[in-house]
Design an enzyme around this catalytic site. Structure first.
Site, short mmCIF file in Angstrom:
data_model
loop_
_atom_site.label_atom_id
_atom_site.label_comp_id
_atom_site.label_asym_id
_atom_site.label_seq_id
_atom_site.Cartn_x
_atom_site.Cartn_y
_atom_site.Cartn_z
CE LYS A 31 -31.35 32.12 8.88
NZ LYS A 31 -31.13 33.56 8.62
CB SER A 178 -41.02 36.31 2.62
OG SER A 178 -39.77 35.80 3.09
CG ASP A 315 -30.69 34.90 2.45
OD1 ASP A 315 -30.73 36.14 2.57
OD2 ASP A 315 -31.25 34.13 3.25
CE LYS A 342 -32.92 39.60 3.44
NZ LYS A 342 -33.61 38.41 3.96
NE ARG A 346 -27.03 40.20 3.90
CZ ARG A 346 -27.61 39.08 4.31
NH1 ARG A 346 -28.59 38.55 3.58
NH2 ARG A 346 -27.23 38.48 5.42
NE ARG A 387 -27.33 34.54 4.11
CZ ARG A 387 -27.18 33.26 4.41
NH1 ARG A 387 -26.07 32.63 4.02
NH2 ARG A 387 -28.08 32.60 5.10
CE LYS A 412 -27.74 37.43 11.82
NZ LYS A 412 -28.84 36.68 11.24
#
Length: 425
Positions: A31, A178, A315, A342, A346, A387, A412
């Site tokens: 991705k 980032s 991630d 995020k 998370r 995730r 997603k």
């Protein structure tokens, strides 16, 4: 335009594997690379061909975004090829509107590109995306010469931008995301004076910026010391490697089930930082084999708990949390406080769900600790976070009674995830 996710129920049971898997597979295209390549191609002077492309909601969000900015995009899912004829946004005077859906990469990459346009551009997204921060990027674009209207004055979407961008020096924080840096870098060559970025705080997720500069270089724009000279991207044929973040779930599956999983197409030359997740599995006791075009993990031994800073591969933090459940001692993950911003918080989410399964998990300011245990039957909430769904499904490969609520949220980034997971059985 949207991906075609599997026909998934509202709740999906993940049964344990009857025997350790012995599987070779190739996850869909990255991705992160796909969305960078789509934007660079959209800003190039001519027609580019992207192969191995990921077709998922986040990448269709980028396809829609660059199309809204004037690029001509043709998608062929059957071949995995996308062709993009670029546009010079500095000549675009018509108003435009971009719907970034839930995609952080799309919104934060496209906002600087949209600010190159003399025409007025509105960038918006889902309620989930509206909750994510954009303030530092908004201030940077103002400093580079754009007119930016932040309706709520809170540093969140929707945002309206009108160019041009003059460029020159700009200061950005590095500790929040980032993606702010990657976004301004990719717009940099089309700024009148080029671009020179000074970071005001340490950069997180450094490998993602390295990826950005690698993709830019492939399209003919070098980056040196976070500086970009004025110029234009050239059109290219560009092959996208499999997604290393997606591969982490299958590599982790080998470790927790004692099986073997080989990921084709993800070799030692990968530009994705998340291939380093295999290094963590190796530290925990799994055997890892690396070749020029594949990555293999073999389980079978005792998994050890580890203490690790995952700032550069955040991630995969939830994936490691799932593996940690089956280790022989506690696992402490550090350096990831920024992932609270995020798709969901998370850190809080993974700790909450593991606790619901009877696992001793503790939330820290910069991460979490997971102590090993036997998960009890649990229907896991997924917080509309792909995730969360993919990582928590790993518990079902070892423990009975695991169910995933809203499994369709994987669309997603990986619409076929549960189909591929079933190959392990």
């Amino acid at each position: 335009m949207s991906p075609h996710p599997e026909n998934l129920p509202d709740v999906l049971a993940v049964p344990p594997v009857p025997v350790p898997p012995d599987v070779t597979l190739r996850p869909p295209g990255s991705k992160s690379i796909t969305n960078r390549a789509l934007l660079c191609a959209a800003l190039a002077d001519g027609r580019s061909r992207l192969s191995g492309t990921l077709f998922a909601d986040d990448t269709y969000a980028m396809v829609g975004a660059v199309s809204a900015l004037g690029a001509d995009v043709t998608v062929d899912e059957s071949s995995g090829v996308v062709t993009v004829t670029g546009v010079d946004p500095r000549r675009s005077t018509e108003p435009a509107r971009v719907d970034a859906r839930q995609s952080g990469t799309t919104s934060r990459f496209v906002l600087p590109a949209a600010a190159l346009r003399p025409g007025r551009t509105v960038v918006d997204g889902s309620d989930q995306l509206r909750a994510r921060p954009f303030g530092p990027l908004i201030e940077a674009l103002r400093g580079l010469g754009a007119r930016v209207e932040d309706a709520a004055h809170r540093g969140h979407l929707p945002v309206t931008v009108t160019g041009p961008l003059n460029g020159g020096p700009v200061r950005l924080p590095g500790h929040l995301s980032s993606q702010f840096l990657s976004g301004v870098l990719m717009a940099g060559p089309l700024m009148r004076d080029g671009l020179s970025v000074e970071l005001t705080s340490p950069l997180v997720s450094v490998p993602y910026v390295t990826m950005t500069t690698a993709v830019m270089a492939a399209f003919g724009v070098p980056v040196a010391d976070l500086g970009v000279r004025p110029g234009r991207y050239r059109p290219v044929d560009y092959a996208i490697e499999p997604d290393a973040s997606a591969a982490s779930y299958f590599l982790a599956a080998a470790a927790v089930t004692g099986g073997r999983v080989t990921v084709d197409g993800l070799g030692t030359g990968s530009i994705q930082g998340d291939v380093a997740f295999a290094d963590l599995l190796e530290r925990m006791g799994a055997r890892v084999e690396r070749t020029a075009d594949s990555l293999t993990v073999r389980g079978g031994g005792v998994l050890r708990g580890i203490d690790v800073d995952m700032a550069d591969i955040s991630d995969t933090a939830q994936t490691l949390a799932a593996v940690a459940v089956f280790a022989d001692g506690p696992t402490r993950v550090r350096g990831i406080g920024f992932i609270r911003g995020k798709e969901t918080n998370r850190i809080a989410a993974i700790v909450t769900e593991l606790r619901r399964a009877g696992i001793d998990a503790v939330e820290h300011e910069d991460g979490f600790t997971v102590r090993p245990g036997v998960p009890r039957p649990t229907r896991f909430a997924t917080y509309d976070d792909h995730r969360m769904a993919m990582s928590l499904s790993l518990l079902g490969l070892r423990s009975a009674g695991i169910e995933i609520a809203d499994p369709g949220c994987v669309a997603k980034t990986y619409p076929g995830f549960f189909r591929d997971l079933a190959r392990l059985r």
